[in-house]
Scaffold this active site. Structure first.
Site, PDB file in Angstrom:
ATOM      1  N   SER A   1       0.841  -1.194  -0.129  1.00 13.43           N
ATOM      2  CA  SER A   1      -0.007  -0.008  -0.135  1.00 13.43           C
ATOM      3  C   SER A   1       0.875   1.319   0.024  1.00 13.43           C
ATOM      4  O   SER A   1       1.918   1.607  -1.019  1.00 13.43           O
ATOM      5  CB  SER A   1      -1.058   0.134   1.300  1.00 13.43           C
ATOM      6  OG  SER A   1      -1.978   1.142   1.032  1.00 13.43           O
TER       7      SER A   1
ATOM      8  N   GLU B   1      -1.721  -2.512  -8.119  1.00 15.52           N
ATOM      9  CA  GLU B   1      -2.956  -2.994  -7.397  1.00 15.52           C
ATOM     10  C   GLU B   1      -3.412  -1.481  -6.674  1.00 15.52           C
ATOM     11  O   GLU B   1      -2.776  -0.503  -6.665  1.00 15.52           O
ATOM     12  CB  GLU B   1      -2.742  -3.764  -6.087  1.00 15.52           C
ATOM     13  CG  GLU B   1      -1.497  -3.359  -4.941  1.00 15.52           C
ATOM     14  CD  GLU B   1      -2.188  -2.468  -4.069  1.00 15.52           C
ATOM     15  OE1 GLU B   1      -3.419  -2.668  -3.625  1.00 15.52           O
ATOM     16  OE2 GLU B   1      -1.431  -1.847  -3.368  1.00 15.52           O
TER      17      GLU B   1
ATOM     18  N   HIS C   1      -5.046  -5.309  -1.321  1.00 16.41           N
ATOM     19  CA  HIS C   1      -5.818  -5.173  -0.206  1.00 16.41           C
ATOM     20  C   HIS C   1      -6.668  -6.293   0.096  1.00 16.41           C
ATOM     21  O   HIS C   1      -7.850  -5.909   0.240  1.00 16.41           O
ATOM     22  CB  HIS C   1      -6.221  -3.897  -0.164  1.00 16.41           C
ATOM     23  CG  HIS C   1      -5.349  -2.608   0.049  1.00 16.41           C
ATOM     24  ND1 HIS C   1      -4.634  -2.275  -1.115  1.00 16.41           N
ATOM     25  CD2 HIS C   1      -5.159  -1.577   0.812  1.00 16.41           C
ATOM     26  CE1 HIS C   1      -3.826  -0.979  -0.736  1.00 16.41           C
ATOM     27  NE2 HIS C   1      -4.105  -0.694   0.372  1.00 16.41           N
TER      28      HIS C   1
END
Length: 351
Positions: free
Chosen positions: A144, A249, A321
């Site tokens: 992230s 992502e 995630h």
């Protein structure tokens, strides 16, 4: 196109690389930098937990993080400021950078994992001691917002780092198995989605979608799409993307925002250089209001930017995630197959 054709067709034997060297050149056409591998983990090693981005406000996540690391046979050292809070951040920029640098300098710490992502990692990039990081190669893992740290460390030091679970992530058997195979057992692992129909006639979950068929060989590099594009144009963003397999992502982004970020990668010259593309999950990404005019779908956005490149590309990989999360090494050569949505490391990521 000659470079791409060479990378797709080159035999694995010609890419064989010594497995135990610390500094290994992955140069195929002269465009890849030298990378260094950290030492593998073993039971009894110490893993340091740092919090370089967002804060955590309750005590239970700390307890779960510590117990999860201990369950894998690791000792735990918490960073000096890991419980600190400065607004939404886990301490001031100086505190978070000091904690991060101290973990690399500490000879008793064998690996470093981030407590959580969130926001704020890019703020500390100018404060990091990249010379110490280079002199003390260790396993570093997170995802992230931690993408900013991965890219900066790759750019400044060439150290292989790992896009994978955070200390507070869901450490289920899927995540643990990939983590251990890669970082404890030093396996050159093959990545493929779970093939589970769950009682259905056809697989409905965790499907892959081939965007452009074919195979490609390249160095894995990527992470969170929004974080990656936000540091483009800075001294911490890799400038050479030749011979790279770009993986991405994201979470909580509307489709128009994904389109804008993919456009930035195109305009910035990243997409035209890469040899292959893997998109993981875009969790909770939806068109939103879109001004009442409807919206492109995520599928349409990816096709728009990737199909004209005529490079192998697929989406749906277990990256993002999500609970069942791959651990992926940045800077290691892999071969991808867009036909079946798989990719395989060509050598171990740790020594």
């Amino acid at each position: 196109m000659q470079r791409r054709n060479f990378l797709r067709n080159v035999g694995l034997g010609s890419l064989a690389i010594p497995l135990h060297s610390l500094a290994t050149s992955f140069s195929v056409t002269g465009s890849l930098q030298d990378v260094s591998k950290p030492k593998r983990l073993a039971a009894g090693d110490t893993i340091g937990i740092v919090s370089p981005a967002g804060a955590i406000y309750e005590s239970e996540p700390y307890e779960i993080a510590i117990e999860s690391m201990q369950a894998m046979g690791l000792k735990v050292k918490l960073g000096e400021f890991v419980r600190t809070r400065h607004g939404h951040l886990a301490g001031t920029d100086e505190q978070r950078a000091t904690e991060f640098n101290d973990m690399w300098r500490n000879p008793e710490v064998d690996a470093i994992i981030c407590l959580r992502g969130g926001s704020g990692a890019a703020r500390i990039l100018p404060l990091l001691d990249y010379e110490e990081i280079k002199k003390n190669p260790k396993i570093f893992i997170g995802y992230s917002d931690i993408t900013a740290l991965h890219l900066a460390i790759y750019k400044k030091t060439g150290l292989v780092t790992f896009h994978g679970p955070l200390a507070t992530s869901t450490w289920n058997s899927f995540a643990v198995d990939h983590f251990k195979d890669l970082l404890f057992n030093a396996e050159a692992i093959a990545y493929s989605n779970p093939n589970e129909k769950g009682g259905m006639l056809a697989q409905t979950r965790n499907r892959i979608r081939t965007i452009t068929p074919g195979t490609a060989t390249g160095e894995l590099l990527g992470g969170n799409l929004s974080v990656l594009t936000n540091i483009m144009g800075t001294p911490y963003f890799p400038t050479q993307w030749q011979n790279k397999i770009l993986y991405l992502e994201d979470v909580g982004e509307q489709i128009y925002a994904v389109d804008r970020m993919m456009s930035q990668l195109q305009l910035g010259g990243v997409l035209e250089q890469i040899s292959g593309f893997i998109f993981g999950k875009c969790s909770d990404c939806d068109p939103g209001g879109a001004g009442g005019y409807g919206s492109l779908t995520l599928e349409e956005v990816l096709d728009h930017y990737l199909k004209p490149l005529k490079i192998p590309a697929f989406s749906g990989s277990m990256i993002g995630h999500i609970s069942d999360n791959f651990t992926i090494p940045n800077g290691i050569l892999a071969k991808m197959n867009a036909n079946n949505g798989t990719f395989t490391l060509l050598n171990p990521a740790v020594r």
